[in-house]
Design a protein around this motif. Structure first.
Motif, PDB file in Angstrom:
ATOM      1  N   PHE A 332       0.831  -1.203   0.000  1.00  0.00           N
ATOM      2  CA  PHE A 332       0.000   0.000   0.000  1.00  0.00           C
ATOM      3  C   PHE A 332       0.869   1.258   0.000  1.00  0.00           C
ATOM      4  CE2 PHE A 332      -3.403  -2.698   2.143  1.00  0.00           C
ATOM      5  CZ  PHE A 332      -4.164  -2.787   0.990  1.00  0.00           C
ATOM      6  N   ASP A 333       1.914   1.255   0.828  1.00  0.00           N
ATOM      7  CA  ASP A 333       2.807   2.411   0.902  1.00  0.00           C
ATOM      8  C   ASP A 333       3.549   2.616  -0.409  1.00  0.00           C
ATOM      9  OD1 ASP A 333       2.036   2.910   3.488  1.00  0.00           O
ATOM     10  OD2 ASP A 333       3.697   1.791   4.394  1.00  0.00           O
ATOM     11  N   ASN A 334       3.918   1.526  -1.061  1.00  0.00           N
ATOM     12  CA  ASN A 334       4.664   1.622  -2.320  1.00  0.00           C
ATOM     13  C   ASN A 334       3.761   1.804  -3.531  1.00  0.00           C
ATOM     14  OD1 ASN A 334       6.999   1.238  -0.849  1.00  0.00           O
ATOM     15  ND2 ASN A 334       7.083  -0.961  -1.221  1.00  0.00           N
ATOM     16  N   GLY A 335       2.466   1.582  -3.352  1.00  0.00           N
ATOM     17  CA  GLY A 335       1.532   1.693  -4.467  1.00  0.00           C
ATOM     18  C   GLY A 335       1.660   0.569  -5.482  1.00  0.00           C
ATOM     19  N   THR A 336       2.103  -0.614  -5.032  1.00  0.00           N
ATOM     20  CA  THR A 336       2.330  -1.729  -5.964  1.00  0.00           C
ATOM     21  C   THR A 336       1.269  -2.811  -5.876  1.00  0.00           C
ATOM     22  OG1 THR A 336       3.769  -2.813  -4.331  1.00  0.00           O
ATOM     23  CG2 THR A 336       4.820  -1.347  -5.934  1.00  0.00           C
ATOM     24  N   ILE A 337       0.305  -2.680  -4.975  1.00  0.00           N
ATOM     25  CA  ILE A 337      -0.700  -3.731  -4.826  1.00  0.00           C
ATOM     26  C   ILE A 337      -1.689  -3.673  -5.986  1.00  0.00           C
ATOM     27  CG2 ILE A 337      -2.347  -2.393  -3.462  1.00  0.00           C
ATOM     28  CD1 ILE A 337      -2.607  -4.961  -1.707  1.00  0.00           C
ATOM     29  N   GLN A 338      -2.135  -4.826  -6.420  1.00  0.00           N
ATOM     30  CA  GLN A 338      -3.070  -4.932  -7.539  1.00  0.00           C
ATOM     31  C   GLN A 338      -4.334  -5.666  -7.105  1.00  0.00           C
ATOM     32  OE1 GLN A 338      -0.967  -6.833 -10.750  1.00  0.00           O
ATOM     33  NE2 GLN A 338       0.290  -5.032 -11.188  1.00  0.00           N
ATOM     34  N   ILE A 339      -5.436  -5.298  -7.719  1.00  0.00           N
ATOM     35  CA  ILE A 339      -6.732  -5.922  -7.409  1.00  0.00           C
ATOM     36  C   ILE A 339      -7.118  -6.877  -8.543  1.00  0.00           C
ATOM     37  CG2 ILE A 339      -9.175  -5.505  -6.943  1.00  0.00           C
ATOM     38  CD1 ILE A 339      -8.463  -2.816  -5.837  1.00  0.00           C
ATOM     39  N   HIS A 340      -7.507  -8.076  -8.174  1.00  0.00           N
ATOM     40  CA  HIS A 340      -7.982  -9.077  -9.148  1.00  0.00           C
ATOM     41  C   HIS A 340      -9.476  -9.286  -8.896  1.00  0.00           C
ATOM     42  CE1 HIS A 340      -3.807  -9.903 -10.202  1.00  0.00           C
ATOM     43  NE2 HIS A 340      -3.539  -9.983  -8.892  1.00  0.00           N
ATOM     44  N   TYR A 341     -10.270  -8.563  -9.658  1.00  0.00           N
ATOM     45  CA  TYR A 341     -11.717  -8.594  -9.456  1.00  0.00           C
ATOM     46  C   TYR A 341     -12.304  -9.929  -9.934  1.00  0.00           C
ATOM     47  CZ  TYR A 341     -12.116  -3.611  -8.316  1.00  0.00           C
ATOM     48  OH  TYR A 341     -12.036  -2.392  -7.708  1.00  0.00           O
ATOM     49  N   GLN A 342     -13.306 -10.353  -9.180  1.00  0.00           N
ATOM     50  CA  GLN A 342     -14.130 -11.485  -9.606  1.00  0.00           C
ATOM     51  C   GLN A 342     -15.411 -11.489  -8.782  1.00  0.00           C
ATOM     52  OE1 GLN A 342     -11.137 -14.567  -8.269  1.00  0.00           O
ATOM     53  NE2 GLN A 342     -12.982 -15.562  -7.526  1.00  0.00           N
ATOM     54  N   LEU A 343     -16.404 -12.225  -9.248  1.00  0.00           N
ATOM     55  CA  LEU A 343     -17.681 -12.321  -8.544  1.00  0.00           C
ATOM     56  C   LEU A 343     -17.656 -13.564  -7.672  1.00  0.00           C
ATOM     57  CD1 LEU A 343     -20.368 -10.686  -8.527  1.00  0.00           C
ATOM     58  CD2 LEU A 343     -21.257 -12.381 -10.154  1.00  0.00           C
ATOM     59  N   PHE A 344     -17.942 -13.386  -6.373  1.00  0.00           N
ATOM     60  CA  PHE A 344     -17.875 -14.524  -5.452  1.00  0.00           C
ATOM     61  C   PHE A 344     -18.878 -14.314  -4.322  1.00  0.00           C
ATOM     62  CE2 PHE A 344     -14.964 -11.305  -3.968  1.00  0.00           C
ATOM     63  CZ  PHE A 344     -15.150 -11.293  -2.593  1.00  0.00           C
ATOM     64  N   PRO A 345     -19.290 -15.403  -3.644  1.00  0.00           N
ATOM     65  CA  PRO A 345     -20.219 -15.290  -2.506  1.00  0.00           C
ATOM     66  C   PRO A 345     -19.459 -14.856  -1.257  1.00  0.00           C
ATOM     67  CG  PRO A 345     -19.748 -17.592  -2.965  1.00  0.00           C
ATOM     68  CD  PRO A 345     -19.086 -16.802  -4.060  1.00  0.00           C
ATOM     69  N   ILE A 346     -19.882 -13.791  -0.632  1.00  0.00           N
ATOM     70  CA  ILE A 346     -19.160 -13.254   0.508  1.00  0.00           C
ATOM     71  C   ILE A 346     -19.328 -14.132   1.742  1.00  0.00           C
ATOM     72  CG2 ILE A 346     -21.035 -11.769   1.347  1.00  0.00           C
ATOM     73  CD1 ILE A 346     -18.845  -9.638   1.865  1.00  0.00           C
ATOM     74  N   GLN A 347     -20.431 -14.910   1.812  1.00  0.00           N
ATOM     75  CA  GLN A 347     -20.623 -15.789   2.970  1.00  0.00           C
ATOM     76  C   GLN A 347     -19.512 -16.827   3.089  1.00  0.00           C
ATOM     77  OE1 GLN A 347     -23.184 -14.776   1.117  1.00  0.00           O
ATOM     78  NE2 GLN A 347     -25.051 -14.498   2.347  1.00  0.00           N
ATOM     79  N   ASP A 348     -18.931 -17.252   1.958  1.00  0.00           N
ATOM     80  CA  ASP A 348     -17.856 -18.239   2.029  1.00  0.00           C
ATOM     81  C   ASP A 348     -16.667 -17.684   2.784  1.00  0.00           C
ATOM     82  OD1 ASP A 348     -19.478 -19.866   0.580  1.00  0.00           O
ATOM     83  OD2 ASP A 348     -18.355 -19.709  -1.310  1.00  0.00           O
ATOM     84  N   LEU A 349     -16.305 -16.413   2.512  1.00  0.00           N
ATOM     85  CA  LEU A 349     -15.203 -15.790   3.237  1.00  0.00           C
ATOM     86  C   LEU A 349     -15.521 -15.662   4.721  1.00  0.00           C
ATOM     87  CD1 LEU A 349     -14.176 -12.892   0.796  1.00  0.00           C
ATOM     88  CD2 LEU A 349     -13.130 -15.141   1.045  1.00  0.00           C
ATOM     89  N   VAL A 350     -16.788 -15.341   5.039  1.00  0.00           N
ATOM     90  CA  VAL A 350     -17.179 -15.195   6.439  1.00  0.00           C
ATOM     91  C   VAL A 350     -17.056 -16.528   7.164  1.00  0.00           C
ATOM     92  CG1 VAL A 350     -19.099 -14.666   7.983  1.00  0.00           C
ATOM     93  CG2 VAL A 350     -18.677 -13.214   5.983  1.00  0.00           C
ATOM     94  N   PHE A 351     -17.530 -17.629   6.532  1.00  0.00           N
ATOM     95  CA  PHE A 351     -17.470 -18.943   7.178  1.00  0.00           C
ATOM     96  C   PHE A 351     -16.026 -19.386   7.399  1.00  0.00           C
ATOM     97  CE2 PHE A 351     -21.825 -19.758   5.175  1.00  0.00           C
ATOM     98  CZ  PHE A 351     -22.478 -19.409   6.348  1.00  0.00           C
ATOM     99  N   ARG A 352     -15.149 -19.150   6.394  1.00  0.00           N
ATOM    100  CA  ARG A 352     -13.750 -19.551   6.559  1.00  0.00           C
ATOM    101  C   ARG A 352     -13.080 -18.743   7.674  1.00  0.00           C
ATOM    102  NH1 ARG A 352     -13.548 -20.061   0.714  1.00  0.00           N
ATOM    103  NH2 ARG A 352     -12.671 -17.960   0.516  1.00  0.00           N
ATOM    104  N   THR A 353     -13.448 -17.485   7.791  1.00  0.00           N
ATOM    105  CA  THR A 353     -12.872 -16.650   8.859  1.00  0.00           C
ATOM    106  C   THR A 353     -13.344 -17.126  10.223  1.00  0.00           C
ATOM    107  OG1 THR A 353     -12.822 -14.739   7.370  1.00  0.00           O
ATOM    108  CG2 THR A 353     -12.675 -14.292   9.722  1.00  0.00           C
ATOM    109  N   ILE A 354     -14.631 -17.491  10.342  1.00  0.00           N
ATOM    110  CA  ILE A 354     -15.175 -17.931  11.631  1.00  0.00           C
ATOM    111  C   ILE A 354     -14.484 -19.200  12.110  1.00  0.00           C
ATOM    112  CG2 ILE A 354     -17.253 -18.851  12.743  1.00  0.00           C
ATOM    113  CD1 ILE A 354     -18.866 -16.885  11.018  1.00  0.00           C
ATOM    114  N   LEU A 355     -14.153 -20.107  11.167  1.00  0.00           N
ATOM    115  CA  LEU A 355     -13.485 -21.353  11.551  1.00  0.00           C
ATOM    116  C   LEU A 355     -12.138 -21.096  12.234  1.00  0.00           C
ATOM    117  CD1 LEU A 355     -14.247 -23.600   8.434  1.00  0.00           C
ATOM    118  CD2 LEU A 355     -15.269 -23.738  10.721  1.00  0.00           C
ATOM    119  N   MET A 356     -11.453 -20.001  11.852  1.00  0.00           N
ATOM    120  CA  MET A 356     -10.169 -19.692  12.483  1.00  0.00           C
ATOM    121  C   MET A 356     -10.323 -19.268  13.941  1.00  0.00           C
ATOM    122  SD  MET A 356      -8.356 -17.472   9.458  1.00  0.00           S
ATOM    123  CE  MET A 356      -8.597 -17.901   7.743  1.00  0.00           C
ATOM    124  N   PHE A 357     -11.514 -18.815  14.317  1.00  0.00           N
ATOM    125  CA  PHE A 357     -11.746 -18.331  15.676  1.00  0.00           C
ATOM    126  C   PHE A 357     -12.649 -19.279  16.469  1.00  0.00           C
ATOM    127  CE2 PHE A 357     -10.683 -14.667  13.139  1.00  0.00           C
ATOM    128  CZ  PHE A 357      -9.868 -13.888  13.946  1.00  0.00           C
TER     129      PHE A 357
END
Length: 510
Positions: A332-357
């Protein structure tokens, strides 16, 4: 040390340049003033000589007229002594030698003080031509009137016209010779006096310059010393702006103090960051090492290895996210990060995050609400959005009260897809609202059950939200809840990103 500092101020290149310029300026002024004084003195001398010559000429004409009225004969007027007496008397009074020439350049009469015979004195051709042409003559070279005189003299000539009884006019050339030794001595005194004044004034000017340079250099040396101390990592010394009279120095003092405070704050943040990173890395690595060693030496029963491997996997995911956060911070500080857009279900990310906790949620009896909603598709980078969800959920777990509730809300609007994460708990005061997205900022640990964290989670979240041209809103009520709401624009409705705080009491959950 003080003597060396004083010597360095005096022999500083700037001080030397100023001193040289001052000496040169004084020398130039002395030369100009001396030349003007000499010119004015010479002009005064020449004027005085001309005035005396004029008086002598008037007296000679007056005596000539009186002689003519009495004797009616001017032939013997000159040689018989009346004119001689006038010349001799004026020579004794003014120390000026006088000569009277006819129009042929022959000396008719001269002061008796002249150490040369009259027959040897003759007006040279150049002077004669000038007199015939201009009617006057002036020179300060060697005395050309007296061949036996070898000292410089001022020679001045003018025309005297005698009106004869028969009505005719007879012209004579009256010349005066003035010794230049007096004038030369005066000129020498002017140069000596000018040189003395130049030396004295230069000394005074240099002393004043050194005084003011010392006065202005000392604050600069203090500023330099403080800057050097800051460069060495010592931020305990600061400048007192009230000690400096110059407004510019006072402003510089404030700037240096602010720089020192900023450097000290950055150093403290760096130390705190290193300490937090060490703690964050040590905890999961200790857990992973302990469980792996237990499984290798047989301490962990085979029937529980799956359970412990799951914990090891969670800690590995935690390490991965931690390292990814630090790497992303640099990108972020160097301005080198890139975004790879795609369509995905956000609930999947939420469930995977919950499993870590999972273990932390069970240990504190935290209830999750809203996970049974309909699947919602979002347009973005799954890895980056996943990191946002992890940061917000980790904060919710940290600050939720024991036995409390974390609520997820998934909403679809015409332009945005909205994810809201709300946790019950102590909340936070309004005073902390402007700081919640600052890097390395951590809220009061007394309200958190988890003392870990680097203070970079919401800073990274802010950058990711901006990269997605999204919005994030935070609201909080002390003693009630804290809520973060993310508005992700849909693929065809991307908007300019910004971060906004609601009017409710917000709180950072870092």
């Amino acid at each position: 040390m003080a003597d060396e500092a004083k010597k360095s101020r005096i022999f500083h290149p700037l001080a030397m340049r100023i001193v040289c310029i001052e000496i040169l300026a004084m020398l130039v002024c002395t030369i100009i003033i001396s030349l003007i004084s000499i010119s004015m003195y010479k002009h005064s001398v020449f004027s005085s000589i001309g005035k005396n010559d004029g008086i002598l000429a008037v007296n000679m004409l007056k005596c000539y007229k009186e002689e003519n009225e009495e004797e009616q004969d001017s032939i013997n007027w000159i040689p018989e002594g009346t004119a001689q007496e006038l010349l001799d008397w004026n020579t004794e009074a003014s120390h000026v030698l006088y000569f009277l020439f006819d129009t042929e350049g022959n000396c008719v009469i001269c002061s008796k003080q002249v150490n040369c015979e009259k027959a040897k004195i003759h007006l040279d051709d150049s002077a004669l031509q000038i007199m015939q042409k201009d009617g006057k003559y002036l020179s300060d070279t060697l005395a050309m009137l007296n061949p036996e005189e070898n000292h410089p003299m001022i020679s001045k000539g003018s025309v005297i016209s005698f009106l004869e009884p028969d009505g005719t006019t007879t012209n004579y050339y009256l010349f005066s010779n003035t010794v230049t030794s007096v004038m030369d001595a005066f000129v020498i005194r002017i140069w000596m006096f000018g040189l003395l004044c130049c030396i004295v004034l230069s000394g005074i000017l240099i002393g004043v310059t050194v005084f003011f340079l010392n006065r202005h250099q000392k604050p600069l040396e203090q500023m330099m010393r403080i800057a050097q101390q800051c460069a060495k990592g010592n931020y305990t010394e600061h400048l007192n702006p009230g000690r400096f009279e110059e407004p510019s120095y006072e402003a510089m003092t404030y700037s240096i103090n602010e720089l020192a405070y900023a450097a000290e704050n950055a150093e403290n943040q760096r130390k705190q960051f290193v300490s937090n990173v060490s703690h964050e890395l040590r905890t999961p690595m200790t857990i992973i090492s302990g469980y792996v060693d237990g499984m290798l030496d047989g301490t962990v029963p085979k029937n529980k290895r799956g359970q412990y491997l799951s914990i090891v996997s969670q800690e590995m995911q935690r390490l991965k996210i931690l390292i990814s956060s630090m790497l992303n911070l640099t990108r972020f500080d160097n301005g080198t990060i890139q975004i790879h857009y795609q369509l995905f279900p956000i609930q999947d990310l939420v469930f995977r995050t919950i499993l870590m906790f999972e273990s932390r949620l069970e240990k504190r009896h935290i209830t999750l609400v809203g996970l049974d909603s309909e699947p919602v598709q979002v347009w973005g980078d799954p890895d980056l959005i996943g990191q946002v969800i992890y940061n917000l959920f980790e904060n919710a777990v940290k600050f939720v009260n024991t036995g409390g509730t974390i609520t997820f809300t998934f909403t679809e609007e015409s332009k945005n897809t909205i994810l809201t994460i709300r946790n019950t708990g102590a909340g936070i005061s309004k005073e902390e609202l402007p700081k919640i997205f600052e890097r390395f900022y951590k809220s009061d640990d007394s309200r958190s059950h988890d003392k870990t964290g680097l203070g970079i989670g919401l800073d990274i979240t802010k950058h990711i939200i901006r990269l997605h041209k999204a919005q994030i809103f935070v609201s909080s009520e002390e003693g009630e809840y804290t809520e973060f709401s993310i508005h992700l624009p849909k693929k065809e409705k991307l908007e300019v990103p910004h971060i906004n705080h609601t009017e409710e009491n917000p709180k950072e959950t870092m």
